[in-house]
Design a protein around this motif. Structure first.
Motif, PDB file in Angstrom:
ATOM      1  N   LYS A  30       0.857  -1.183   0.000  1.00 37.48           N
ATOM      2  CA  LYS A  30       0.000   0.000   0.000  1.00 37.48           C
ATOM      3  C   LYS A  30       0.899   1.241   0.000  1.00 37.48           C
ATOM      4  O   LYS A  30       1.782   1.371   0.841  1.00 37.48           O
ATOM      5  CB  LYS A  30      -0.893  -0.005   1.240  1.00 37.48           C
ATOM      6  CG  LYS A  30      -1.810   1.162   1.326  1.00 37.48           C
ATOM      7  CD  LYS A  30      -2.632   1.090   2.596  1.00 37.48           C
ATOM      8  CE  LYS A  30      -3.410   2.380   2.803  1.00 37.48           C
ATOM      9  NZ  LYS A  30      -4.038   2.425   4.116  1.00 37.48           N
ATOM     10  N   VAL A  31       0.662   2.138  -0.958  1.00 36.66           N
ATOM     11  CA  VAL A  31       1.498   3.344  -1.079  1.00 36.66           C
ATOM     12  C   VAL A  31       0.593   4.572  -0.959  1.00 36.66           C
ATOM     13  O   VAL A  31      -0.375   4.718  -1.707  1.00 36.66           O
ATOM     14  CB  VAL A  31       2.253   3.369  -2.427  1.00 36.66           C
ATOM     15  CG1 VAL A  31       3.055   4.656  -2.559  1.00 36.66           C
ATOM     16  CG2 VAL A  31       3.148   2.155  -2.557  1.00 36.66           C
ATOM     17  N   GLN A  32       0.919   5.438  -0.019  1.00 33.01           N
ATOM     18  CA  GLN A  32       0.180   6.684   0.183  1.00 33.01           C
ATOM     19  C   GLN A  32       1.153   7.854   0.099  1.00 33.01           C
ATOM     20  O   GLN A  32       2.048   7.977   0.939  1.00 33.01           O
ATOM     21  CB  GLN A  32      -0.525   6.668   1.540  1.00 33.01           C
ATOM     22  CG  GLN A  32      -1.303   7.933   1.813  1.00 33.01           C
ATOM     23  CD  GLN A  32      -2.002   7.891   3.170  1.00 33.01           C
ATOM     24  OE1 GLN A  32      -1.938   6.914   3.902  1.00 33.01           O
ATOM     25  NE2 GLN A  32      -2.664   8.982   3.508  1.00 33.01           N
ATOM     26  N   ILE A  33       0.984   8.701  -0.928  1.00 34.89           N
ATOM     27  CA  ILE A  33       1.818   9.896  -1.091  1.00 34.89           C
ATOM     28  C   ILE A  33       0.928  11.105  -0.793  1.00 34.89           C
ATOM     29  O   ILE A  33      -0.063  11.336  -1.483  1.00 34.89           O
ATOM     30  CB  ILE A  33       2.382   9.974  -2.526  1.00 34.89           C
ATOM     31  CG1 ILE A  33       3.135   8.686  -2.888  1.00 34.89           C
ATOM     32  CG2 ILE A  33       3.287  11.196  -2.671  1.00 34.89           C
ATOM     33  CD1 ILE A  33       4.254   8.305  -1.964  1.00 34.89           C
ATOM     34  N   THR A  34       1.302  11.871   0.222  1.00 35.97           N
ATOM     35  CA  THR A  34       0.450  12.952   0.706  1.00 35.97           C
ATOM     36  C   THR A  34       0.667  14.274  -0.001  1.00 35.97           C
ATOM     37  O   THR A  34      -0.170  15.162   0.061  1.00 35.97           O
ATOM     38  CB  THR A  34       0.632  13.152   2.219  1.00 35.97           C
ATOM     39  OG1 THR A  34       1.996  13.504   2.471  1.00 35.97           O
ATOM     40  CG2 THR A  34       0.279  11.880   2.974  1.00 35.97           C
ATOM     41  N   GLY A  35       1.811  14.471  -0.670  1.00 33.27           N
ATOM     42  CA  GLY A  35       2.108  15.748  -1.324  1.00 33.27           C
ATOM     43  C   GLY A  35       2.747  16.728  -0.371  1.00 33.27           C
ATOM     44  O   GLY A  35       2.785  16.516   0.843  1.00 33.27           O
ATOM     45  N   ALA A  36       3.254  17.808  -0.919  1.00 38.37           N
ATOM     46  CA  ALA A  36       4.000  18.789  -0.122  1.00 38.37           C
ATOM     47  C   ALA A  36       3.111  19.553   0.828  1.00 38.37           C
ATOM     48  O   ALA A  36       1.997  19.838   0.582  1.00 38.37           O
ATOM     49  CB  ALA A  36       4.725  19.756  -1.041  1.00 38.37           C
TER      50      ALA A  36
END
Length: 104
Positions: free
Chosen positions: A98-104
């Motif tokens: 599971k990959v979660q990229i939240t952003g800057a």
């Protein structure tokens, strides 16, 4: 900043913490890592949780990753649930989980 290096012929079973420092893995670690920066070099292997501001993987990792910036080299092999602010991945890098990229 303090830099700890786990050399190629070293196997560590246990957790490593260097909250303000850098941990460079060339050998094998079974345990959790907590540092400002974690780098897994080619041939390096980590099995466990990684908590860091910056994580760079050129070797292999299995477990979980929670970080600000995640960089995957072309040779990276990651089997982990990931939570990161940013992700940079070179062509050829492998990641499953599971990959979660939240952003800057």
């Amino acid at each position: 900043m303090n830099r700890s290096v786990i050399e190629q012929d070293l196997i560590i079973e246990g957790n490593i913490s260097s909250k303000q420092g850098e941990i460079e893995i060339k050998g094998r670690v079974t345990g959790d890592l907590d540092a400002n920066t974690v780098e897994i070099r080619p041939g390096g292997q980590v099995q466990g949780a990684i908590q860091a501001e910056i994580v760079r993987i050129e070797g292999s990792h299995a477990g979980t990753i929670s970080c600000g910036d995640l960089v995957l080299d072309a040779e990276a092999d990651v089997k982990a649930d990931v939570s990161a602010r940013t992700l940079v991945s070179e062509k050829g890098a492998r990641i499953s989980g599971k990959v979660q990229i939240t952003g800057a």
